[in-house]
Design an enzyme around this catalytic site. Structure first.
Site, PDB file in Angstrom:
ATOM      1  N   HIS A  82      -3.632  13.046   7.449  1.00  0.00           N
ATOM      2  CA  HIS A  82      -3.192  12.050   6.473  1.00  0.00           C
ATOM      3  C   HIS A  82      -1.731  11.707   6.702  1.00  0.00           C
ATOM      4  CE1 HIS A  82      -3.143   9.859   2.693  1.00  0.00           C
ATOM      5  NE2 HIS A  82      -1.905  10.320   2.573  1.00  0.00           N
ATOM      6  N   ASP A 161      -8.538   9.499  -9.584  1.00  0.00           N
ATOM      7  CA  ASP A 161      -7.297   9.116  -8.891  1.00  0.00           C
ATOM      8  C   ASP A 161      -7.106   7.605  -8.956  1.00  0.00           C
ATOM      9  OD1 ASP A 161      -4.995   9.371  -7.068  1.00  0.00           O
ATOM     10  OD2 ASP A 161      -6.315   8.365  -5.650  1.00  0.00           O
ATOM     11  N   ARG A 168      -0.367   4.387 -13.130  1.00  0.00           N
ATOM     12  CA  ARG A 168       0.965   4.716 -12.584  1.00  0.00           C
ATOM     13  C   ARG A 168       1.651   3.463 -12.053  1.00  0.00           C
ATOM     14  NH1 ARG A 168      -0.449   8.794  -8.163  1.00  0.00           N
ATOM     15  NH2 ARG A 168       1.766   8.671  -7.700  1.00  0.00           N
ATOM     16  N   SER A 183      -2.570  13.184  -5.898  1.00  0.00           N
ATOM     17  CA  SER A 183      -3.357  12.002  -5.564  1.00  0.00           C
ATOM     18  C   SER A 183      -3.835  12.087  -4.106  1.00  0.00           C
ATOM     19  CB  SER A 183      -2.486  10.758  -5.799  1.00  0.00           C
ATOM     20  OG  SER A 183      -2.999   9.643  -5.145  1.00  0.00           O
ATOM     21  N   LYS A 187      -7.948  13.278  -2.545  1.00  0.00           N
ATOM     22  CA  LYS A 187      -8.770  12.503  -1.602  1.00  0.00           C
ATOM     23  C   LYS A 187      -9.072  13.337  -0.362  1.00  0.00           C
ATOM     24  CE  LYS A 187      -5.864   9.182  -2.380  1.00  0.00           C
ATOM     25  NZ  LYS A 187      -5.070   8.113  -2.932  1.00  0.00           N
TER      26      LYS A 187
HETATM   27  N1  URA Z   1      -0.649   7.559  -1.609  1.00  0.00           N
HETATM   28  C1  URA Z   1      -1.619   8.055  -2.414  1.00  0.00           C
HETATM   29  O1  URA Z   1      -2.750   8.223  -2.001  1.00  0.00           O
HETATM   30  N2  URA Z   1      -1.273   8.354  -3.688  1.00  0.00           N
HETATM   31  C2  URA Z   1      -0.051   8.212  -4.183  1.00  0.00           C
HETATM   32  O2  URA Z   1       0.185   8.521  -5.324  1.00  0.00           O
HETATM   33  C3  URA Z   1       0.951   7.677  -3.340  1.00  0.00           C
HETATM   34  C4  URA Z   1       0.619   7.372  -2.048  1.00  0.00           C
END
Ligand code: URA
Length: 434
Positions: A82, A161, A168, A183, A187
């Site tokens: 990631h 999320d 947010r 967050s 994932k």
């Molecule tokens: N990328 C994400 O997946 N979540 C966030 O909160 C910020 C960047």
């Protein structure tokens, strides 16, 4: 339990229990807790932070709010990667076929771009016919068959999320390290891999502008991962200037193909080899990073990584003629050269300004449903440290309209800063947090 008590607890800095986090997140999803109450709670988190244990609890609840990928049939060494998002960051397009060529199965869920950072899914959509929405069985079946797949997340992937991020985004609470870390990690956990390599970007073209923030984010994600029995490695890499030379969608696929043929820019290749080698080390396939880089480099040299990319594109319905002739991915009606007005050395090439220049060409989106230009983009001919003579080509802008091209060129000119003195090359890999 009452949400007002939990908001007050967080406001005064108390850590939540698992039960309390479950109550907040599930209450948000089933409508028992109003958006304005969740927003107040988010703001309290921004000011008071969260402990690693709390962040890990929040991550687990969000991961479990939707589908969780079961990759157990693919073996016990499944690597995921990631990136926290940067300018010109096309590492996924290279790493997926590279690791697959090295025998590591890789089931990669990616996202579309939003704001100034690009998304892998948008880049892949530049290849005509490439199918990014795959059913779960198709996705896993493809990894079993050819060792790799790249697709967008299913509709029911971490819905908590999604909802929390929407709130947010409109309440100025995106920029909180425990919220960003939870967050991202929710994932990653839902995506099912057991080994996760994180590329945390740091600099003007990244979420995290300072090394202190980048380190804190990396550490938080590693701590969350450990609490979910994941094996992790986090690399902090520089995002003060764009990665590689290409910024856009099709043009980034073009550069990825060059890199897979071992003809890409040095910085991009170095980062891909480093991230890939970290995955191999964590998977116990090799002893150290140098050995991993050498092993992976062979797959760039012998063409196996490129062939794997071609295979992925073919399998997902993409027109392989565009891979075989990648210049077709960035053909536009207009091209604008940006020439140096003076001689010197490139001292600064501001990633954020370059990203804004690219966005003026329509390569990114502000809203989820905005349409984007897949063929437009920027190619940087000079980067930090390069010697430049007056009149040299600094960059070329590929545009679909004269107005967009001119505006983009004007913006991009402001990204470059020349010095009369030679400039040291900036460090690309700044730190490693294991
Ligand atoms: N990328 C994400 O997946 N979540 C966030 O909160 C910020 C960047």
């Amino acid at each position: 339990m009452k949400i007002t008590d939990l908001i007050a607890d967080k406001k005064s800095g108390k850590a939540h229990t698992e039960e309390e986090i479950n109550f907040i997140i599930n209450g948000m999803l089933d409508g028992r807790i109003a958006d304005y109450q969740v927003s107040a709670w988010l703001m309290s988190v921004c000011f008071q932070g969260m402990t690693f244990d709390e962040s890990a609890r929040l991550t687990q609840v969000m991961a479990k709010s939707g589908d969780i990928l079961d990759l157990s049939t693919l073996g016990n060494c499944i690597v995921d990667k990631h990136s926290t998002g940067g300018v010109g960051d096309k590492t996924t397009l290279i790493l997926v076929p590279l690791l697959a060529a090295a025998g590591i199965p890789i089931a990669k869920f990616s996202g579309a771009g939003l704001g100034f950072t690009g998304g892998t899914i948008d880049k892949l959509k530049a290849i005509p016919g490439f199918k990014t929405s795959l059913r779960m069985e198709e996705f896993i079946g493809q990894v079993k068959e050819i060792g790799a797949a790249i697709a967008c997340q299913s509709e029911n992937f971490t819905p908590a999320d999604k909802k929390l991020y929407e709130l947010r985004d409109v309440t100025a609470t995106v920029n909180s390290i425990p919220l960003i870390a939870s967050s991202v990690m929710s994932k990653k956990i839902a995506a099912g891999a057991n080994i996760i390599v994180l590329d945390v970007k740091c600099g003007s073209g990244a979420f995290m502008q300072t090394l202190k923030e980048a380190k804190e984010l990396a550490e938080t994600m590693v701590e969350i991962g450990k609490r979910s029995d994941k094996i992790l490695s986090a690399i902090i890499s520089s995002m003060d200037q764009p990665l590689g030379n290409a910024i856009g969608n099709g043009i980034e696929v073009f550069e990825s193909i060059q890199t897979l043929k071992n003809e890409g820019p040095k910085d991009l290749k170095e980062l891909c080899l480093y991230l890939g080698a970290s995955g191999l080390v964590k998977a116990n396939k090799i002893k150290n990073i140098d050995e991993g880089k050498k092993r992976l480099n062979k797959f760039l040299e012998n063409g196996r990584a490129y062939e794997k990319f071609l295979e992925i594109v073919k399998y997902q319905g993409g027109n392989t003629e565009f891979v075989e002739n990648p210049a077709r991915l960035c053909e536009t009606e207009f091209a604008f050269p940006l020439e140096a007005e003076d001689s010197g050395y490139v001292e600064r090439l501001d990633a954020f300004t370059a990203a804004k220049a690219s966005k003026l060409l329509g390569t990114g989106r502000d809203k989820k449903d905005d349409l984007i230009n897949y063929n437009a983009g920027i190619f940087l001919n000079k980067k930090i440290g390069d010697k430049v003579y007056k009149g040299d080509l600094l960059a070329k802008i590929y545009a679909n309209s004269v107005e967009e091209g001119r505006k983009s060129r004007e913006m991009l000119a402001g990204a470059f800063c020349l010095s009369k003195e030679p400039v040291n090359l900036p460090e690309l890999i700044i730190d490693i947090i294991d």
